[in-house]
Design an enzyme around this catalytic site. Structure first.
Site: not given
Ligand SMILES: Cc1cc2nc3c(=O)[nH]c(=O)nc-3n(C[C@H](O)[C@H](O)[C@H](O)COP(=O)(O)O)c2cc1C
Length: 382
Positions: A104, A219, A309, A341
């Site tokens: 992370k 960011c 998601g 997703g």
């Molecule tokens: C619990 C959580 C924490 C996240 N923290 C970060 C982070 O610290 N840095 C980052 O670049 N993206 C972060 N994300 C975004 C994910 O890397 C990703 O881009 C986003 O969730 C889309 O993917 P998904 O649909 O599979 O969740 C986070 C996502 C989740 C679910």
């Protein structure tokens, strides 16, 4: 899966569900490895939970058939920056067969987390576009979409450097750990100090021995409300400065969904020619309210929050396709990490066909610790 079910009984039930072909049920009832009911701190200190708490190390044999930025990998699949809070989470992900886990996002100094709650379920009808208002709840079910709101907290490098270094060496053959970080706005508001913080971060990450570095450009930008990746000249200045520090260590940049194709083209001309990989997408922003229409996440600046998601799969897929097309048109060579997703092998296949070199899942992986194994067994585009 409720925690009160003993591990042996749980495994038996999972096997039964697998045999019955009810994988959907299994997914709905998997205990997430990050528990939204607990604080970030509690998850950090006592997690991961569910199957990640006692992972059985998956044996992988034969030569890895894929590479990611020069590193051999068994499957071009991983967990993007976020849910893997520290080394214990990264190691569990490696054990469970996620061959490209991202540690992370960290910062060059300690940084506080937003108040609890940090994760809530959201119900979305269809695909999520920008500017929507969504109702949050604590009921997590398929199709799974959530909002996450942490504010990118970080421990001091004195903690995360040795912790990351340890996770890096834990990776088995055909696996590679990625280290993610971002810069922090300086109190003085100085742009030079902001850029210098990215350079310091790159040095701290390189010292851990991590083989791939990811910089989060989705960011805030110093001095403006927009995201850093939308400020193309500054993004270019930052990645050039980082590359100067990293030398041979490959650099991936994490970006948001670009609505404007012209701006994406500009970004790729300037930044895509410097970095080695592009990871897209981060979350899509929406207004998050409770069932009474009030702001669901407490505190200033938290009415809008990132959604991830199932509801954002369309946006991740679309960006992957555009990144692949523009790479070709502009004669560039960055590798593409498709994110957004991904909850099953069919979605993995869709991303690969759209042009992703590597695919990652955050939200679905949290609730389905067996996702990497499922993809290895069922995907056609491996
Ligand atoms: C619990 C959580 C924490 C996240 N923290 C970060 C982070 O610290 N840095 C980052 O670049 N993206 C972060 N994300 C975004 C994910 O890397 C990703 O881009 C986003 O969730 C889309 O993917 P998904 O649909 O599979 O969740 C986070 C996502 C989740 C679910």
């Amino acid at each position: 899966m409720p925690r009160w079910i003993a591990p042996a009984a749980r495994d038996f039930l999972c096997l039964l569900w697998d045999i019955l072909g009810l994988q959907v049920l299994q997914r709905m009832f998997s205990e997430p490895f990050y528990d939204p009911a607990r604080s970030y701190q509690d998850n950090f200190e006592h997690g991961p939970f569910g199957l990640f708490a006692e992972p059985s190390r998956i044996r992988q044999t034969g030569a890895p058939q894929h590479t990611f930025l020069g590193q051999p990998v068994y499957a071009p699949f991983g967990v993007p920056a976020g849910p893997l809070l520290n080394g214990a989470y990264v190691k569990a992900a490696l054990d469970m067969g996620f061959d490209i886990p991202v540690y992370k996002t960290v910062r060059t100094h300690r940084y506080a987390c937003h108040p609890w709650p940090n994760v809530l379920a959201v119900k979305v009808e269809g695909d999520l576009g920008t500017g929507r208002t969504l109702v949050a709840s604590e009921t997590y079910s398929e199709p799974l979409s959530i909002t996450n709101s942490f504010g990118v907290p970080s421990y001091d490098p004195e903690f995360w450097q040795p912790d990351m270094a340890d996770a890096v060496t834990y990776a088995g053959p055909g696996q590679v750990v990625v280290g993610s970080y971002q810069g922090t706005k300086s109190e003085s508001g100085s742009v030079a100090a902001y850029i210098q913080d990215f350079v310091t971060g790159a040095r701290l990450l390189k010292q851990t021995g991590v083989k791939i570095v990811e910089v989060n450009l989705s960011c805030p930008n110093e001095g403006t409300a927009a995201l850093l990746c939308f400020d193309v000249p500054r993004a270019r200045e930052i990645v050039e400065a980082i590359k100067g520090e990293l030398g041979e260590v490959p650099l991936v940049t994490k970006i948001a969904y670009f609505e404007d194709d012209e701006r994406l083209t500009q970004f790729l001309r300037e930044v895509g020619s410097v970095v080695d990989g592009i990871s897209a997408i981060n979350t899509v922003s929406a207004k998050i309210v409770d069932e009474h229409g009030h702001q669901a996440l407490p505190g200033e600046g938290r009415l809008s929050s990132g959604v991830c998601g199932s509801a954002i799969q369309w946006a991740g897929l679309e960006m992957t396709g555009r990144l692949a097309r523009l790479r070709e048109e502009l004669g560039l060579s960055y590798e593409i990490v498709g994110v957004g997703g991904v909850g099953d092998a069919a979605a993995f296949d869709r991303y690969r066909r759209a042009g992703a070199d590597v695919v990652m899942s955050a939200t679905s992986a949290m609730w389905n610790p067996r996702l990497a194994q499922e993809i290895k067994e069922q995907a056609h585009e491996l």
